[in-house]
Each structure stands twice: as C-alpha cells, then as structure tokens.
Motif scaffolding. Sequence first.
Motif, mmCIF file in Angstrom:
data_model
loop_
_atom_site.group_PDB
_atom_site.id
_atom_site.type_symbol
_atom_site.label_atom_id
_atom_site.label_comp_id
_atom_site.label_asym_id
_atom_site.label_seq_id
_atom_site.Cartn_x
_atom_site.Cartn_y
_atom_site.Cartn_z
ATOM 1 N N ASN A 1 -0.770 -6.541 6.931
ATOM 2 C CA ASN A 1 -0.936 -5.880 5.411
ATOM 3 C C ASN A 1 -2.431 -6.370 5.108
ATOM 4 O O ASN A 1 -3.106 -7.172 5.730
ATOM 5 N N VAL A 2 -2.983 -5.513 4.024
ATOM 6 C CA VAL A 2 -4.083 -5.897 3.538
ATOM 7 C C VAL A 2 -4.151 -7.688 3.134
ATOM 8 O O VAL A 2 -5.161 -8.148 3.340
ATOM 9 N N LEU B 1 0.883 -1.189 0.071
ATOM 10 C CA LEU B 1 0.010 -0.015 -0.138
ATOM 11 C C LEU B 1 0.828 1.241 -0.106
ATOM 12 O O LEU B 1 0.539 2.090 -0.742
ATOM 13 N N ALA B 2 1.889 1.533 1.088
ATOM 14 C CA ALA B 2 2.735 2.553 0.851
ATOM 15 C C ALA B 2 3.356 2.869 -0.198
ATOM 16 O O ALA B 2 3.552 3.772 -0.786
ATOM 17 N N GLY C 1 -7.168 2.864 0.963
ATOM 18 C CA GLY C 1 -6.103 1.731 0.805
ATOM 19 C C GLY C 1 -6.404 0.653 -0.266
ATOM 20 O O GLY C 1 -5.626 0.421 -1.092
ATOM 21 N N LEU C 2 -7.858 0.083 -0.320
ATOM 22 C CA LEU C 2 -8.162 -0.816 -1.187
ATOM 23 C C LEU C 2 -8.294 -0.107 -2.645
ATOM 24 O O LEU C 2 -7.903 -0.807 -3.878
ATOM 25 N N SER C 3 -8.666 0.923 -2.948
ATOM 26 C CA SER C 3 -8.624 1.797 -4.011
ATOM 27 C C SER C 3 -7.424 1.886 -4.524
ATOM 28 O O SER C 3 -7.003 1.643 -5.690
ATOM 29 N N GLY D 1 -6.930 -12.372 3.881
ATOM 30 C CA GLY D 1 -6.431 -13.721 3.978
ATOM 31 C C GLY D 1 -7.165 -14.479 5.080
ATOM 32 O O GLY D 1 -7.625 -15.531 5.140
ATOM 33 N N TYR D 2 -7.376 -13.764 6.371
ATOM 34 C CA TYR D 2 -8.096 -14.323 7.386
ATOM 35 C C TYR D 2 -9.622 -14.695 7.091
ATOM 36 O O TYR D 2 -9.829 -15.758 7.406
#
Length: 308
Positions: free
Chosen positions: A149-150, A15-16, A171-173, A155-156
């Motif tokens: 992280n995402v 993301l960063a 973040g997802l965008s 994943g969970y």
Amino acid sequence: MTAQALRLGTRRSALALAQSGLVARAVTEATGRRVELVEITTHGDVSREALTQIGGTGVFVNALRDALLDGSVDFAVHSLKDLPTADPAGLALAAVPEREDVRDVLVAREQLKFADLSPGARVGTGSPRRAAQLRLLRQDLEIVPVRGNVDTRVGYVAKGELDAVVLAYAGLSRLGRLGEVTDYFDPNALLPAPGQGALALECRAADGALAAQLAALDHGPTRAAVRAERALLAALEAGCSAPVGGYATATADELQLTGTVTEADTPDAPRSIRMSVTGAPGEAERLGRELAARMLDQGAAGLMGKKT
C-alpha cells in the motif's frame, strides 16, 4: 418506512476505504439512501508477488464481483484501471464518476525532482507500464519492483531503501497526502494507465432500479474517455499488468486518445510505439480499436513480448 441501507463492497486498504467513503457520501446525497461499507479481502491484497506472477487482471476485483453475484453486497467500487476489459456476466457498470487528476507523481528523498535524481538512483514501482516508461525517460536509473500500500511504498523511501517511488496522484489526493509529492509527471511524458484516476460503480445487471439511482453519479466525458482507453487495451489483448499507457480526453464534440506500448525488461534503451487518434465521443470504442490496430501494425505485440 426508512429504506434499507445499501451495502457497498470495498477492498480493505486505506485507499480503497477512502475512495468508497467518497462514493458512499455521494450516493447518499444523490439518492437519500444510507450506505454502509462491507470490507472484502481480494487476492491482490494478500499476495506479495508481482502482479505479473499472480495474473494481474482481476486480482483486485474478483472477490468483490463474487460478493455482488451472491448478494452479499448491493454494489461495489473499483479503481477502474483494475477492471478486466471483458464485460462480466450478470453485472453492470452503473456509473463512472468524474475522474481525478490522471498524473503519476514522484515521492523522493530530500524533496528531489525526477531530473535531480543521481545516476543509479533506486526508484520503486509495482507497475510494468511505469517501469518501462521510466526506463525510456532515464536509462541511468535502477527501477525496482515493489508491492504494497501507499504507506509501505513511501516507507521504503523514508527508511532509505529506495531513493524514490512513483505513485498515482489520484490515490495520494484521496488519502490527503499530496504534501508528500516531490515532483509531477506530465501525462504526455509518462502516459497513464487506461482508466487511471477513475472509479467504477458496479451492481447486478438485474437491479435496474439501483443502477438508475447510481447513474446520477455518472460523468459523461469521463465515461467516454475510459471507454476509448479500455477498448484500446482490449484490442491490444493486454491486461492491467502490461506495459501499456492509454489516455483520452473528451469534450462534448471531440475525443482524443493517445496510446503507447513500451518494451519491458530490457537492459538496453527500450523501444516504444506511441500514436494518437481523434474523433467523436460517441465513437469512443471504435477509436480505441482503430488505434490498437495501427499500433499492432507497427509491432506493438512484439514489444509486449507476444509472438507475431
């Protein structure tokens, strides 16, 4: 002679890097200067402990700031909600680009909406703010603290360890993963973190020429809004890991700021304070302090676990 490339300090997460890549391209377009990314590992990236245990405020920022101050990089990009509210010596907030959508979103198994999660469903979040407000919305859910992280968090859900996770739309965008979202929270129902969706470009205060160039990316309404939100956070003496929501919208003539503090870690129905204030964008910081004072008068400190 070709100008030397600007060195942009960034965290190493996907993301960063995505955020910094967007900024690097915008800086090159605005200034004509090439930008190269310099990856830096922060304490928050390597620790798996909860943010409240490792200090919260500054854990994703300090290593980047150290690199700025020692000259290893020329400027840095932060998620603005991670920035401590105190102004750092020797550094300047050169630009706040237009912010992304501020909403929180749900990624759930079987494309479930938040209202459709069954009683006892396990919902993961690493944010005390989200956890407290989610308990306020639905006391029948089990809110599970998670880090990572995402990919790790989503994943969970994919592995069946959680029924859902709550993440930031922004973040997802920026990662191009909005297709995984199963529900969107109205920001009036789940108030965002102060600065959520916004980025901060920071450079050395002495580098006035670079600061002037980076200022081309600044977005006035966004800067006014986040100034109000961060003033609220600072006056409440709450860090980025506190259960505080703050969201401002600004036009050329008016700024509206809403803040909330919700009791965390309670087995009962959480108590919550929610208030709003409206004024001129030029009064952003005063409005943030005024709203904080009103909330403290109503007992906000006690909801944050502070002695009064």
